[in-house]
Scaffold this motif. Structure first.
Motif, PDB file in Angstrom:
ATOM      1  N   SER A 157       0.825  -1.203   0.000  1.00 59.69           N
ATOM      2  CA  SER A 157       0.000   0.000   0.000  1.00 59.69           C
ATOM      3  C   SER A 157       0.865   1.261   0.000  1.00 59.69           C
ATOM      4  CB  SER A 157      -0.993  -0.041   1.162  1.00 59.69           C
ATOM      5  OG  SER A 157      -0.537   0.725   2.235  1.00 59.69           O
ATOM      6  N   ALA A 158       2.055   1.180   0.608  1.00 66.25           N
ATOM      7  CA  ALA A 158       2.944   2.347   0.602  1.00 66.25           C
ATOM      8  C   ALA A 158       3.384   2.675  -0.828  1.00 66.25           C
ATOM      9  CB  ALA A 158       4.166   2.082   1.482  1.00 66.25           C
ATOM     10  N   VAL A 159       3.715   1.649  -1.600  1.00 67.59           N
ATOM     11  CA  VAL A 159       4.166   1.908  -2.972  1.00 67.59           C
ATOM     12  C   VAL A 159       3.015   2.424  -3.829  1.00 67.59           C
ATOM     13  CG1 VAL A 159       5.174   0.870  -5.037  1.00 67.59           C
ATOM     14  CG2 VAL A 159       6.012   0.210  -2.785  1.00 67.59           C
ATOM     15  N   ILE A 160       1.827   1.873  -3.603  1.00 62.92           N
ATOM     16  CA  ILE A 160       0.660   2.343  -4.366  1.00 62.92           C
ATOM     17  C   ILE A 160       0.418   3.823  -4.077  1.00 62.92           C
ATOM     18  CG2 ILE A 160      -1.830   2.120  -4.698  1.00 62.92           C
ATOM     19  CD1 ILE A 160      -1.562  -0.848  -4.095  1.00 62.92           C
ATOM     20  N   THR A 161       0.498   4.188  -2.795  1.00 62.14           N
ATOM     21  CA  THR A 161       0.288   5.582  -2.425  1.00 62.14           C
ATOM     22  C   THR A 161       1.363   6.473  -3.042  1.00 62.14           C
ATOM     23  OG1 THR A 161      -0.478   4.708  -0.331  1.00 62.14           O
ATOM     24  CG2 THR A 161      -0.169   7.085  -0.463  1.00 62.14           C
ATOM     25  N   LEU A 162       2.590   5.989  -3.016  1.00 64.68           N
ATOM     26  CA  LEU A 162       3.692   6.779  -3.559  1.00 64.68           C
ATOM     27  C   LEU A 162       3.457   7.084  -5.042  1.00 64.68           C
ATOM     28  CD1 LEU A 162       6.591   7.914  -3.218  1.00 64.68           C
ATOM     29  CD2 LEU A 162       7.419   5.672  -3.925  1.00 64.68           C
ATOM     30  N   LEU A 163       3.012   6.082  -5.779  1.00 66.19           N
ATOM     31  CA  LEU A 163       2.833   6.261  -7.213  1.00 66.19           C
ATOM     32  C   LEU A 163       1.488   6.902  -7.559  1.00 66.19           C
ATOM     33  CD1 LEU A 163       4.304   2.930  -8.572  1.00 66.19           C
ATOM     34  CD2 LEU A 163       5.320   5.195  -8.696  1.00 66.19           C
ATOM     35  N   GLY A 164       0.514   6.770  -6.654  1.00 66.44           N
ATOM     36  CA  GLY A 164      -0.795   7.359  -6.915  1.00 66.44           C
ATOM     37  C   GLY A 164      -1.514   6.731  -8.092  1.00 66.44           C
ATOM     38  N   MET A 165      -1.293   5.440  -8.297  1.00 63.67           N
ATOM     39  CA  MET A 165      -1.924   4.784  -9.449  1.00 63.67           C
ATOM     40  C   MET A 165      -3.089   3.899  -9.021  1.00 63.67           C
ATOM     41  SD  MET A 165       1.524   3.831 -11.561  1.00 63.67           S
ATOM     42  CE  MET A 165       0.723   3.298 -13.056  1.00 63.67           C
ATOM     43  N   GLN A 166      -3.869   3.483 -10.009  1.00 62.47           N
ATOM     44  CA  GLN A 166      -5.062   2.687  -9.752  1.00 62.47           C
ATOM     45  C   GLN A 166      -4.696   1.197  -9.710  1.00 62.47           C
ATOM     46  OE1 GLN A 166      -8.230   3.677  -9.200  1.00 62.47           O
ATOM     47  NE2 GLN A 166      -8.959   1.591  -9.091  1.00 62.47           N
ATOM     48  N   PRO A 167      -4.924   0.521  -8.570  1.00 59.84           N
ATOM     49  CA  PRO A 167      -4.671  -0.916  -8.535  1.00 59.84           C
ATOM     50  C   PRO A 167      -5.691  -1.636  -9.429  1.00 59.84           C
ATOM     51  CG  PRO A 167      -4.957  -0.007  -6.333  1.00 59.84           C
ATOM     52  CD  PRO A 167      -5.377   1.041  -7.291  1.00 59.84           C
ATOM     53  N   CYS A 168      -5.251  -2.628 -10.182  1.00 57.63           N
ATOM     54  CA  CYS A 168      -6.150  -3.320 -11.092  1.00 57.63           C
ATOM     55  C   CYS A 168      -6.451  -4.718 -10.592  1.00 57.63           C
ATOM     56  CB  CYS A 168      -5.528  -3.425 -12.477  1.00 57.63           C
ATOM     57  SG  CYS A 168      -5.216  -1.821 -13.189  1.00 57.63           S
ATOM     58  N   GLU A 169      -7.613  -5.188 -10.915  1.00 59.90           N
ATOM     59  CA  GLU A 169      -8.019  -6.568 -10.676  1.00 59.90           C
ATOM     60  C   GLU A 169      -7.864  -6.973  -9.214  1.00 59.90           C
ATOM     61  OE1 GLU A 169      -6.042  -8.963 -13.617  1.00 59.90           O
ATOM     62  OE2 GLU A 169      -6.715  -7.679 -15.231  1.00 59.90           O
ATOM     63  N   GLY A 170      -8.078  -6.026  -8.336  1.00 59.99           N
ATOM     64  CA  GLY A 170      -8.057  -6.340  -6.905  1.00 59.99           C
ATOM     65  C   GLY A 170      -6.700  -6.744  -6.380  1.00 59.99           C
ATOM     66  N   THR A 171      -5.628  -6.417  -7.120  1.00 56.90           N
ATOM     67  CA  THR A 171      -4.316  -6.877  -6.685  1.00 56.90           C
ATOM     68  C   THR A 171      -3.735  -6.028  -5.561  1.00 56.90           C
ATOM     69  OG1 THR A 171      -3.353  -5.592  -8.465  1.00 56.90           O
ATOM     70  CG2 THR A 171      -3.663  -7.936  -8.873  1.00 56.90           C
ATOM     71  N   ASP A 172      -4.469  -4.997  -5.119  1.00 57.51           N
ATOM     72  CA  ASP A 172      -3.982  -4.246  -3.966  1.00 57.51           C
ATOM     73  C   ASP A 172      -4.238  -5.017  -2.679  1.00 57.51           C
ATOM     74  OD1 ASP A 172      -6.641  -3.895  -4.589  1.00 57.51           O
ATOM     75  OD2 ASP A 172      -6.781  -2.039  -3.440  1.00 57.51           O
ATOM     76  N   ALA A 173      -5.120  -6.015  -2.744  1.00 58.81           N
ATOM     77  CA  ALA A 173      -5.395  -6.812  -1.549  1.00 58.81           C
ATOM     78  C   ALA A 173      -4.357  -7.924  -1.459  1.00 58.81           C
ATOM     79  CB  ALA A 173      -6.789  -7.401  -1.632  1.00 58.81           C
ATOM     80  N   VAL A 174      -3.668  -7.950  -0.343  1.00 55.38           N
ATOM     81  CA  VAL A 174      -2.631  -8.954  -0.163  1.00 55.38           C
ATOM     82  C   VAL A 174      -3.185 -10.070   0.699  1.00 55.38           C
ATOM     83  CG1 VAL A 174      -0.302  -9.384   0.688  1.00 55.38           C
ATOM     84  CG2 VAL A 174      -0.898  -7.146  -0.247  1.00 55.38           C
ATOM     85  N   PRO A 175      -3.227 -11.294   0.190  1.00 52.21           N
ATOM     86  CA  PRO A 175      -3.746 -12.401   1.009  1.00 52.21           C
ATOM     87  C   PRO A 175      -2.897 -12.574   2.267  1.00 52.21           C
ATOM     88  CG  PRO A 175      -3.444 -13.073  -1.273  1.00 52.21           C
ATOM     89  CD  PRO A 175      -2.809 -11.735  -1.135  1.00 52.21           C
ATOM     90  N   ASN A 176      -3.549 -12.998   3.324  1.00 53.84           N
ATOM     91  CA  ASN A 176      -2.837 -13.178   4.584  1.00 53.84           C
ATOM     92  C   ASN A 176      -1.702 -14.165   4.415  1.00 53.84           C
ATOM     93  OD1 ASN A 176      -4.744 -11.573   5.843  1.00 53.84           O
ATOM     94  ND2 ASN A 176      -6.136 -13.319   5.891  1.00 53.84           N
ATOM     95  N   ASN A 177      -0.654 -13.872   5.151  1.00 52.64           N
ATOM     96  CA  ASN A 177       0.443 -14.828   5.225  1.00 52.64           C
ATOM     97  C   ASN A 177       1.238 -15.003   3.964  1.00 52.64           C
ATOM     98  OD1 ASN A 177       0.361 -15.492   7.755  1.00 52.64           O
ATOM     99  ND2 ASN A 177      -0.795 -17.393   7.540  1.00 52.64           N
ATOM    100  N   SER A 178       0.928 -14.198   2.925  1.00 50.20           N
ATOM    101  CA  SER A 178       1.689 -14.392   1.698  1.00 50.20           C
ATOM    102  C   SER A 178       3.127 -14.005   1.947  1.00 50.20           C
ATOM    103  CB  SER A 178       1.153 -13.497   0.595  1.00 50.20           C
ATOM    104  OG  SER A 178      -0.213 -13.592   0.547  1.00 50.20           O
ATOM    105  N   ARG A 179       4.003 -14.724   1.270  1.00 54.29           N
ATOM    106  CA  ARG A 179       5.426 -14.383   1.319  1.00 54.29           C
ATOM    107  C   ARG A 179       5.785 -13.545   0.104  1.00 54.29           C
ATOM    108  NH1 ARG A 179       6.458 -14.601   5.962  1.00 54.29           N
ATOM    109  NH2 ARG A 179       8.700 -14.807   5.608  1.00 54.29           N
ATOM    110  N   SER A 180       4.937 -13.589  -0.895  1.00 55.99           N
ATOM    111  CA  SER A 180       5.190 -12.786  -2.079  1.00 55.99           C
ATOM    112  C   SER A 180       3.855 -12.319  -2.641  1.00 55.99           C
ATOM    113  CB  SER A 180       5.934 -13.610  -3.125  1.00 55.99           C
ATOM    114  OG  SER A 180       5.101 -14.661  -3.542  1.00 55.99           O
ATOM    115  N   HIS A 181       3.927 -11.269  -3.448  1.00 67.11           N
ATOM    116  CA  HIS A 181       2.688 -10.736  -3.980  1.00 67.11           C
ATOM    117  C   HIS A 181       2.971  -9.953  -5.251  1.00 67.11           C
ATOM    118  CE1 HIS A 181      -1.429  -9.338  -3.967  1.00 67.11           C
ATOM    119  NE2 HIS A 181      -0.992  -8.117  -4.182  1.00 67.11           N
TER     120      HIS A 181
END
Lengths: 186, 886
Positions: free
Chosen positions: B810-834
């Motif tokens: 979310s920090a990088v999204i805010t920094l760039l001010g861009m629109q997240p696509c296809e719901g990829t701004d939601a990070v599944p719990n416990n993920s090690r990568s995204h």
């Protein structure tokens, strides 16, 4: 015009949206709404109907039961042909609601001298209505202790309520109840 | 204890006769109410009549205005009786009748007398009745008594006054606030319920004063609060204080010890309230969670359903953010799947779906199938959503999960439920390649018998995009053409579009598609005919030769690059004229969308039933406002307006926020000012901007606000020049300057002489994100592939230690001010990568797409790979620079 009291946030204090006492067919014995969530009679009846349909098959006789329903939390308990319900918003502490329900349920038991069924409830409807009035005021919990509630309903003053016990209570209004029942039947 | 609950049919006739209200009629009861006028009152009889009236009201009977008034007047006579039982009923019915204000006057004196009675029961009830029916003017007369009643030695009287105070605070706050001292005293009461009511009221009075609430909590958490209910309140207020104070991540959380100690309280409601409060603390750590989870786990095996429900519901919420913390409870949870209470079973299932592992999927699915049929739709939706995320987590298990979804899709269910299932299948088809063919066939079978137009069109649209890419596109045509024959016009039109897409992508199908489309030319609906004609022409159906060129594909598959609501707004404003409507004039900024958008990632822009109604277009409003100011007219088209940024603290003398308007060569700051002091009029209001930390900017215009009266917001503007097309950044300090004149609030007269004054505002910044518009694309992969690979720039970055992967994303999204696509701004719990996909338009109308890949390792070090494609390679570099400097 009386004020219709607004809704309060979870932040502030527990808030009850309605208390319902229905019979074994889902018909009203006594109900009281404290919220504008159901603005019309039709909305209220439809809530009662669906709630009844949803709960009627469950066994809520030995322990109080609970369900999520239309984004409300409802706790309920049945005895004989009477169904007791207490409803609140989905954020409410379930155990506080259960305490309200238990207070209502037990107080009615005390007031009806354990003869808790629809007929006696209707014959003593005044006591039931006063009982609800002593439990909740405009959505705010007034009292949850059954002895205190029944005491306030059955006695003339608030002074000795705390020490009121089941024994003295039964004596206190036994006569009154019989008189009332008889005269209502006439 | 259990007894046969219903006397069945044969007994029913007898039962009815027992009702004391058999044959009751409103008219007769109203006549009986005349007994209230008897000079010799029969108290018992009157009580019975009131009971009958209350019975009628309770059954839903209504009284006409006249009837209600008559009953009310009759009831007021009953104050003459000394019978206490009757008096109770009088209080009750007055509250039920809701008298109008002119009627209230009649009982006021009787109630005021009762309020001062020696009988406590009278006092308590009279207070409750009077406060319920009274209006503000009367309140001032009785205020004195109420204030005394708050500290009455009888707890019932005190509680009555306190509870009434809580209600009155909504309508007459200024009066109730004067009781603070008395209420404070009542908080110390030895009576449990008085303490509870006093604490609730005191908090209500002070809720806007953070410091006061904090003091209240500090003093009470040390002392002895007696009643469990009051203790629950204290826990709520304590969490509020914690929420508002703990900004710093380091160090001990204030009051945590208190919450933890409440877990050892003897009352279950207090234990639970505290456990719930702990789980809801923001940024709660595992160490803090552990004791709360432990008590909740104990509740799971309680004999009381309410306790089990409360615990499993709370753990379910915890599992969303801290699934690992809940896994200890899995064994207890599994036994709850067979709980008689279906709500508990559902919550247990969905919790397990969140915390379970791959090997337990099949077992869980079996258990779920058994109970799916006897739960309500709303629970089913919860289960479907949980299964969807489970499937994304364990793609290998798609077969059993997809089977489950298609089975339930065939069963009965309402729109929301069906939509949840369809959305889930769409997502699985999109994200799990192996699941594509079977998923599409399930959807096709569903639309053969689907009663919801919205879902049919959504599926047809999706089918058009995905179907042609499968190994055997032919098998879908039958399903689609059936829609043209069997459905309503909306679905038929959608089916025509879908056919056209197959025709465009699958060369071998083209002749057959043309045959089908030509049949549609005779449809009775305009839209269906128009679409068929259009597609036949664009696909070259008339001469049936030639390659489908990219323009056609773009037309068929490309997404509308403007938000629909903006387009709608522009079309509404369009005045028919010689000049054709220009789609490039439509603002592209995506307005802040409600959170619900996230919940339905399967949504496709079919244009039907556009689900999000945005608040009135602020972008449009700004454009109009700015173009009305001559000084700014030469600046060109407005590229972007930021959300308002507050430059003052809440509740200060002057409230100022700023909106940043970005033009190609200019930046305009719009300062929205509000004067909150009734005794002042501000004139010649300007903001003095110090741009010494923003070297590339130079001030060109300052537009003062002539006058700023109390409580009527106004704007002042400052404009800067900046190098064209460059995303210049900088920091600006702001000083509000004005001439202040005294105003007499009573008369509204203003003094002639004013005094110059100034007011320091907070700094504001122009950041890189200000030059980026959030513009989404509906199909990221298509959009990505259509961009020039030479514009691609790749680099890797270390982001250092981060709280979580989600926080880094979310920090990088805010920094760039861009629109997240296809719901990829939601990070599944416990993920090690995204992987996160972003899209936007950079100043100069340069389309930018970004692919971010994140990874996190043990000590929470986050690394990121950034891949950018854009219309202009220089902009791709610029995006990297933003990240490198951010």
């Amino acid at each position: 015009m009386a004020h219709s009291y607004g809704e309060y946030s979870k932040e502030s204090y527990p808030s009850v949206k309605n208390i319902l006492l229905l019979d074994s067919e889902g018909k009203r014995v006594a109900v009281k709404y404290f919220s504008d969530d159901w603005p019309t009679l039709a909305a209220k009846l439809s809530f009662e109907k669906s709630l009844f349909a949803k709960t009627v098959k469950t066994n809520a006789r030995s322990e109080a039961e609970i369900t999520m329903f239309d984004s409300y939390i409802v706790v309920y308990k049945f005895v004989q042909d009477l169904h007791f319900f207490v409803t609140a918003g989905s954020d409410e502490n379930e155990l506080i609601l259960a305490a309200v329900l238990q207070g209502f349920f037990d107080a009615v038991g005390l007031l009806l001298r354990n003869d808790v069924e629809k007929r006696t409830a209707l014959e003593n409807l005044d006591l039931i209505l006063l009982c609800i009035d002593e439990i909740i005021d405009g959505g705010i919990i007034l009292e949850t202790d059954a002895n205190t509630i029944a005491g306030k309903v059955a006695t003339n003053g608030g002074d000795n309520t705390v020490t009121f016990s089941e024994q003295t209570l039964s004596q206190a209004f036994a006569t009154a109840r019989e008189h009332l029942a008889r005269s209502l039947l006439n | 204890m259990a007894q046969p609950l219903v006397k069945k049919d044969d007994d029913r006739d007898d039962e009815v006769e027992y009702s004391p209200f058999l044959g009751i009629e409103k008219g007769l009861v109203l006549q009986e109410a005349r007994a209230f006028h008897d000079p010799q009152l029969d108290a018992r009889r009157c009580s019975q009549v009131i009971t009958k009236l209350l019975y009628l009201l309770n059954q839903g009977e209504t009284f006409t205005k006249i009837e209600a008034t008559e009953v009310f007047f009759a009831v007021t006579k009953l104050f003459q009786s000394k019978d206490t039982g009757l008096r109770r009923m009088v209080y009750l019915i007055i509250k039920e009748l809701s008298p109008s204000s002119d009627e209230v006057i009649i009982v006021t004196s009787s109630l005021m007398k009762d309020m001062n009675s020696k009988t406590d029961m009278y006092r308590a009830n009279a207070i409750r009745v009077l406060c319920r029916i009274t209006d503000g003017t009367l309140l001032t007369q009785i205020e004195r008594y109420l204030k005394q009643a708050v500290v009455d030695k009888n707890p019932v009287v005190a509680s009555a006054a306190l509870v009434s105070g809580i209600h009155l605070l909504q309508t007459n706050p200024e009066i109730v606030k004067r009781w603070s001292n008395e209420v404070q005293e009542a908080v110390q009461s030895r009576a449990a319920l008085v303490q509870f009511h006093a604490l609730a009221l005191l908090h209500q009075i002070r809720q806007n004063d953070r410091l006061a609430v904090s003091k209240l909590v500090t003093s009470l958490t040390k002392g002895a609060v007696r009643s469990p209910l009051a203790q629950c309140l204290l826990i709520r207020y304590t969490s509020q204080v914690i929420r508002e104070t703990s900004n710093s991540q380091s160090g001990e959380r204030p009051f945590f010890d208190f919450l933890e100690s409440c877990l050892r309280h003897k009352a279950e409601m207090v234990i639970f309230e505290a456990a719930r409060a702990i789980t809801e603390l923001s940024g709660v750590t595992n160490r803090e969670l552990t004791p709360a989870i432990t008590v909740l786990q104990l509740f799971l095996s309680s004999s009381k359903p309410v306790l089990r429900f409360a615990a499993v519901r709370t753990l379910n919420k915890v599992a969303m953010t801290h699934p690992l913390a809940v896994t200890n409870c899995n064994i207890d949870m599994e036994s709850l799947i067979s709980d008689q209470n279906r709500s508990i079973a559902t919550l247990a299932i969905t919790t397990l779906l969140k915390t379970g592992n791959e090997s337990s999927v099949d077992r869980l699915m079996k258990q779920i199938t058994n109970f799916m049929s006897d739960i309500a739709d709303e629970f089913k939706i919860v289960v479907v959503e949980a299964i969807r995320s489970l499937c994304l987590k364990f793609p290998l298990k798609y077969r059993s999960l997809m089977n489950f979804l298609s089975n339930i899709l065939r069963e009965e269910g309402g729109f929301e439920y069906k939509k949840a299932i369809v959305d889930s299948i769409v997502i699985l088809v999109r994200d799990i390649p192996d699941a594509k063919e079977s998923g599409l066939i399930h959807l096709c079978e569903f639309i053969e018998d689907c009663e919801f137009t919205y879902l049919s069109t959504q599926i047809l649209h999706f089918l058009g995009n995905e179907g042609p890419k499968t190994s055997d596109p032919t098998k879908f045509i039958r399903y689609i053409y059936n829609r043209v024959i069997l459905e309503n016009a909306t679905v038929r039109a959608a089916a025509v579009s879908t056919l056209a897409k197959f025709g465009a992508l699958v060369e071998s199908l083209k002749p057959r598609i043309f045959v089908l489309l030509r049949r549609c030319l005779f449809d009775i609906d305009d839209e269906v005919r128009d679409r068929a004609t259009l597609y036949l022409n664009t696909l070259g159906g008339d001469d049936s030769v030639g390659e489908i060129d990219n323009d056609v594909k773009e037309f068929l598959f490309g997404s509308l690059d403007v938000p629909l609501s903006n387009l709608e707004m522009s079309l509404q404003n369009y005045v028919p004229s010689e000049e054709p409507f220009d789609i490039s004039s439509v603002p592209k900024e995506v307005k802040s969308q409600p959170l619900t958008e996230k919940k339905a990632p399967g949504k496709v822009p079919t244009g039907l039933g556009a689900p999000i109604s945005n608040p009135t277009s602020t972008v449009d409003g700004y454009e109009k406002l700015l173009s009305s100011i001559p000084e700014f007219s030469s600046f060109g088209t407005l590229f972007k307006s930021s959300a308002p940024v507050e430059l003052t603290e809440a509740e200060t003398e002057y409230a100022v926020n700023v909106v940043k308007h970005i033009f190609d060569e200019h930046v305009v700051f719009q300062y929205n000012c509000t004067n909150t002091i009734p005794e002042q009029l501000l004139e010649n209001v300007t903001v003095f901007v110090d741009a010494s930390d923003a070297e590339e900017f130079s001030e060109v215009v300052s537009k003062p606000l002539r006058s700023l009266p109390y409580d009527s917001p106004g704007q002042t503007f400052v404009a800067f020049e900046k190098p064209a097309g460059v995303p210049a950044v900088g920091k600006f300090s702001n000083l509000l300057k004005f001439i202040v004149k005294e105003v007499d609030p009573a008369t509204g007269e203003t003094e002639d002489e004013g005094v110059e004054d100034e007011y320091q505002l907070e700094d504001l910044e122009i950041v890189a994100a200000d030059y980026m518009l959030k513009v989404g694309v509906s199909n990221f992969r298509n959009a990505w592939e259509s961009m020039d690979p030479d514009s691609e720039r790749v680099d890797e970055y270390g982001l250092g230690a981060r709280e979580s992967l989600a926080e880094a994303v979310s920090a990088v999204i805010t920094l760039l001010g861009m629109q997240p696509c296809e719901g990829t701004d939601a990070v599944p719990n416990n993920s090690r990568s995204h992987t996160c996909l972003l899209s936007g338009v950079f100043i100069g109308n340069v389309k930018v797409l970004v692919r971010l890949s994140f990874g996190i390792d043990g000590p929470k070090q986050v690394a990121m790979k950034l891949v950018v494609r854009s219309d202009d390679p220089a902009i791709s570099d610029a995006i990297h620079e933003i990240v490198a400097n951010g």
